[in-house]
Design a protein around this motif. Structure first.
Motif, PDB file in Angstrom:
ATOM      1  N   UNK A 168       0.825  -1.208   0.000  1.00 36.09           N
ATOM      2  CA  UNK A 168       0.000   0.000   0.000  1.00 36.09           C
ATOM      3  C   UNK A 168       0.863   1.264   0.000  1.00 36.09           C
ATOM      4  N   UNK A 169       2.004   1.208   0.691  1.00 35.82           N
ATOM      5  CA  UNK A 169       2.857   2.395   0.820  1.00 35.82           C
ATOM      6  C   UNK A 169       3.958   2.475  -0.237  1.00 35.82           C
ATOM      7  N   UNK A 170       4.007   1.493  -1.139  1.00 39.44           N
ATOM      8  CA  UNK A 170       5.052   1.479  -2.159  1.00 39.44           C
ATOM      9  C   UNK A 170       4.766   2.522  -3.241  1.00 39.44           C
ATOM     10  N   UNK A 171       5.807   3.262  -3.585  1.00 37.79           N
ATOM     11  CA  UNK A 171       5.677   4.245  -4.665  1.00 37.79           C
ATOM     12  C   UNK A 171       5.695   3.514  -5.997  1.00 37.79           C
ATOM     13  N   UNK A 172       4.792   3.885  -6.882  1.00 41.23           N
ATOM     14  CA  UNK A 172       4.684   3.205  -8.168  1.00 41.23           C
ATOM     15  C   UNK A 172       5.877   3.550  -9.051  1.00 41.23           C
ATOM     16  N   UNK A 173       6.486   2.533  -9.602  1.00 43.34           N
ATOM     17  CA  UNK A 173       7.555   2.704 -10.577  1.00 43.34           C
ATOM     18  C   UNK A 173       6.930   2.621 -11.970  1.00 43.34           C
ATOM     19  N   UNK A 174       6.869   3.746 -12.639  1.00 45.01           N
ATOM     20  CA  UNK A 174       6.143   3.805 -13.918  1.00 45.01           C
ATOM     21  C   UNK A 174       6.892   3.126 -15.055  1.00 45.01           C
ATOM     22  N   UNK A 175       8.088   2.625 -14.785  1.00 45.62           N
ATOM     23  CA  UNK A 175       8.773   1.821 -15.793  1.00 45.62           C
ATOM     24  C   UNK A 175       7.997   0.536 -16.079  1.00 45.62           C
ATOM     25  N   UNK A 176       7.078   0.226 -15.147  1.00 47.30           N
ATOM     26  CA  UNK A 176       6.289  -0.997 -15.320  1.00 47.30           C
ATOM     27  C   UNK A 176       5.158  -0.802 -16.329  1.00 47.30           C
ATOM     28  N   UNK A 177       4.868   0.462 -16.689  1.00 48.72           N
ATOM     29  CA  UNK A 177       3.718   0.756 -17.549  1.00 48.72           C
ATOM     30  C   UNK A 177       3.780   0.006 -18.878  1.00 48.72           C
ATOM     31  N   UNK A 178       4.968  -0.120 -19.436  1.00 41.84           N
ATOM     32  CA  UNK A 178       5.090  -0.761 -20.756  1.00 41.84           C
ATOM     33  C   UNK A 178       4.774  -2.257 -20.723  1.00 41.84           C
TER      34      UNK A 178
END
Length: 600
Positions: free
Chosen positions: A389-399
């Motif tokens: 819940x507290x983890x910041x999203x790593x947008x490198x995962x978007x692809x």
């Protein structure tokens, strides 16, 4: 006095204090610094570990010594290499704006030649361990005949470690008119003795009450069978997923063994004890400070150099021999204004010590239960949920999202959550679903070992003349029989023989092991005794009505006439040799069936 400026420190030191972000002095600093700055006096200061004692003597010493002189003016003795290095580094930080300051650490395990070279460059302050300092004095590599200030830091621990003679010898090479400042967490009689011998009308300050534990630390104890001690340790670790702890054992052997078992079971653990080289100790401490190690298993001596502010738990895997040592252990946590927990894992034979410790530290222990398996599963599950819940999203995962969505397009939200968390939850559930309750009944009133009545008392033909006291004999029996420390109790040592007790279920193992057993070239005889722990003479009547023969003569074959003839075992030795092979018992690791724990 609310700030360091109010204490009378000079500009260079105040600048260093501001650089480090210190604002308000601790109690011991507020009391000690003005006295040491304004008076030429000896001082005895009692304050708990982690209260800032180094700054309390460090700032006054730095302000009073002459920076433009190459003469050694200050000597600080500390019990361990780690603490010696820690004090040295702190003094360098405090005095970084003091031009010409040179502080040198002298300790074993490093080149004595290099240390001597550093001293010759002109060390105004030497920080040293007693053993190496005494060695350098005997080689005439240092000159402390002109020092003005001598500090005995952690004085109680140095005396507990047997440095009294070394300290006496070292101080004999210093001038009588110096100021001696003694800092200690506890005030046993040995510390009072050294203060009386080497100090003149010292000013005494006490932060809190003598030997009292920190208010920042809560104290808990967990009552288990001795054989379940390691299992209890693992459950306490699993029940505290974010644990960052020091685990204390009595011996180097136990320290290494517990650390190895934790690592084998997948925990991020390490060992710290006297058998490690200096390089190994440095690597372990670096990993611990960087939190690559979450559970540091240590002996009391090795742990003296641990100065880490974020330790959440201290776990007493075994209680120390000296009750006062508990104060040092618990002081590893609850530092720098933070709270901490000191846990004690005890068996029935140790539980009476809890009351003794309570009297010393003036704090109450809370008896708690080792959590059961399902409690641990819940804690681990919610810990994982909070981290996600507290983890910041790593947008490198978007692809990669399109591929992931395709994989789970037929999976509902609830089903996806269940699958995701089952990866971690299932591992703990499978391990703990059939786990048994480790808790046993009892309280701090404590059942004395043997009160249950289901015990066996033994005679053994070694005693004081063989160099044993009750503790040495207990440790000897524990080690050779591969028993827990609490499996041997009511040890009563006489001049040439002794008695000890175990639970009756261990009787066959004990008697079998001592069949034709030799130690240091001598047969060691063990047999069941009628003594119940109250005998005081060798005239105790035996089951067959006769008196014991002298323990240094061969014993005839004597067997009990009862149905179970293991009550008194045969002990005659054949003079022609041909002794039986030594029988050994192999304990299975209590954690061997546990699946490997994923690295945190």
């Amino acid at each position: 006095m609310n700030t360091f400026q109010d204490l009378g420190l000079n500009h260079d030191l105040i600048q260093a204090i501001n650089d480090m972000g210190f604002v308000t002095p601790s109690d011991v600093q507020a009391q000690a610094i003005p006295i040491l700055l304004n008076q030429d006096t000896d001082l005895v200061a009692l304050a708990q570990t982690g209260t800032g004692k180094t700054a309390a003597f460090g700032f006054p010493m730095l302000q009073k010594i002459q920076m433009d002189s190459r003469t050694t003016q200050g000597l600080i003795l500390s019990p361990t290499r780690e603490l010696c290095l820690q004090i040295t580094n702190e003094l360098k930080q405090y005095g970084k704006h003091c031009k010409g300051l040179h502080v040198v650490a002298i300790y074993g395990g490093a080149s004595i030649t290099e240390q001597a070279k550093e001293v010759k460059k002109g060390a105004q302050i030497i920080v040293a361990t007693p053993g190496r300092m005494k060695d350098m004095i005997s080689r005439r590599l240092v000159d402390i005949s002109k020092i003005e200030y001598a500090v005995l830091d952690e004085a109680d621990e140095m005396l507990n470690m047997g440095f009294y003679e070394d300290i006496t010898d070292i101080l004999s090479h210093t001038p009588q008119e110096k100021n001696t400042w003694l800092f200690s967490a506890t005030m046993p009689k040995e510390v009072a003795t050294i203060a009386k011998k080497f100090m003149y009308q010292p000013v005494e300050i006490t932060v809190g009450t003598k030997n009292v534990g920190s208010d920042q630390v809560s104290h808990e104890y967990y009552l288990v069978n001795a054989r379940d001690r390691y299992l209890a340790l693992k459950r306490l670790a699993d029940a505290n997923p974010d644990i960052f702890s020091v685990i204390f054992c009595r011996t180097k052997r136990d320290t290494q063994k517990v650390a190895e078992k934790l690592i084998e079971d997948g925990y991020s653990a390490g060992a710290l004890h006297g058998d490690l080289s200096q390089n190994q100790r440095d690597l372990v401490m670096k990993a611990f400070r960087n939190k690559q190690i979450q559970m540091l298993v240590a002996t009391d001596v090795a742990a003296r150099g641990i100065d880490v502010d974020d330790i959440t738990h201290v776990i007493n895997y075994q209680l120390p021999d000296e009750i006062e040592t508990y104060t040092h252990r618990s002081g590893r946590t609850g530092r720098a204004g933070k709270t901490g927990v000191s846990m004690v894992i005890v068996s029935k034979s140790e539980v009476r010590k809890i009351k003794s410790i309570e009297r010393i530290i003036k704090k109450d222990f809370v008896k708690k239960d080792i959590p059961d398996g399902m409690e641990i599963c819940e804690v681990q599950l919610m810990s994982l949920a909070n981290k996600i819940h507290n983890t910041e999203v790593n947008h490198e995962i978007d692809k990669y999202l399109d591929s992931i969505n395709q994989l789970f397009e037929d999976t509902s939200k609830d089903e996806l959550i269940k699958k995701f968390f089952s990866v971690e939850f299932t591992r703990f559930f499978n391990y703990y679903q059939k786990s048994h309750d480790l808790n046993i009944s009892g309280d701090v009133s404590g059942d004395r070992p043997g009160d249950s009545g289901d015990n066996t008392r033994y005679f053994i033909n070694v005693g004081k003349k063989d160099g044993y006291d009750w503790m040495k004999l207990k440790d000897f029996l524990k080690e050779i029989l591969e028993l827990g420390r609490d499996d041997v109790f009511k040890v009563d040592v006489k001049d040439s023989f002794s008695f000890f007790t175990t639970e009756s279920k261990l009787q066959d193992k004990v008697l079998a092991f001592f069949t034709d057993f030799k130690h240091n070239g001598r047969f060691v005889n063990v047999e069941v005794s009628e003594d119940k722990g109250k005998s005081t003479s060798r005239g105790k009547r035996r089951r067959d009505g006769g008196k014991r023969r002298r323990d240094d003569k061969p014993r005839g074959e004597r067997r009990s006439s009862s149905k179970n003839d293991s009550g008194i075992r045969r002990s005659r030795r054949s003079s022609e040799g041909g002794s039986k092979s030594r029988r050994s018992e192999t304990r299975t690791s209590s954690g061997s069936s546990r699946p490997r724990r994923s690295r945190r």
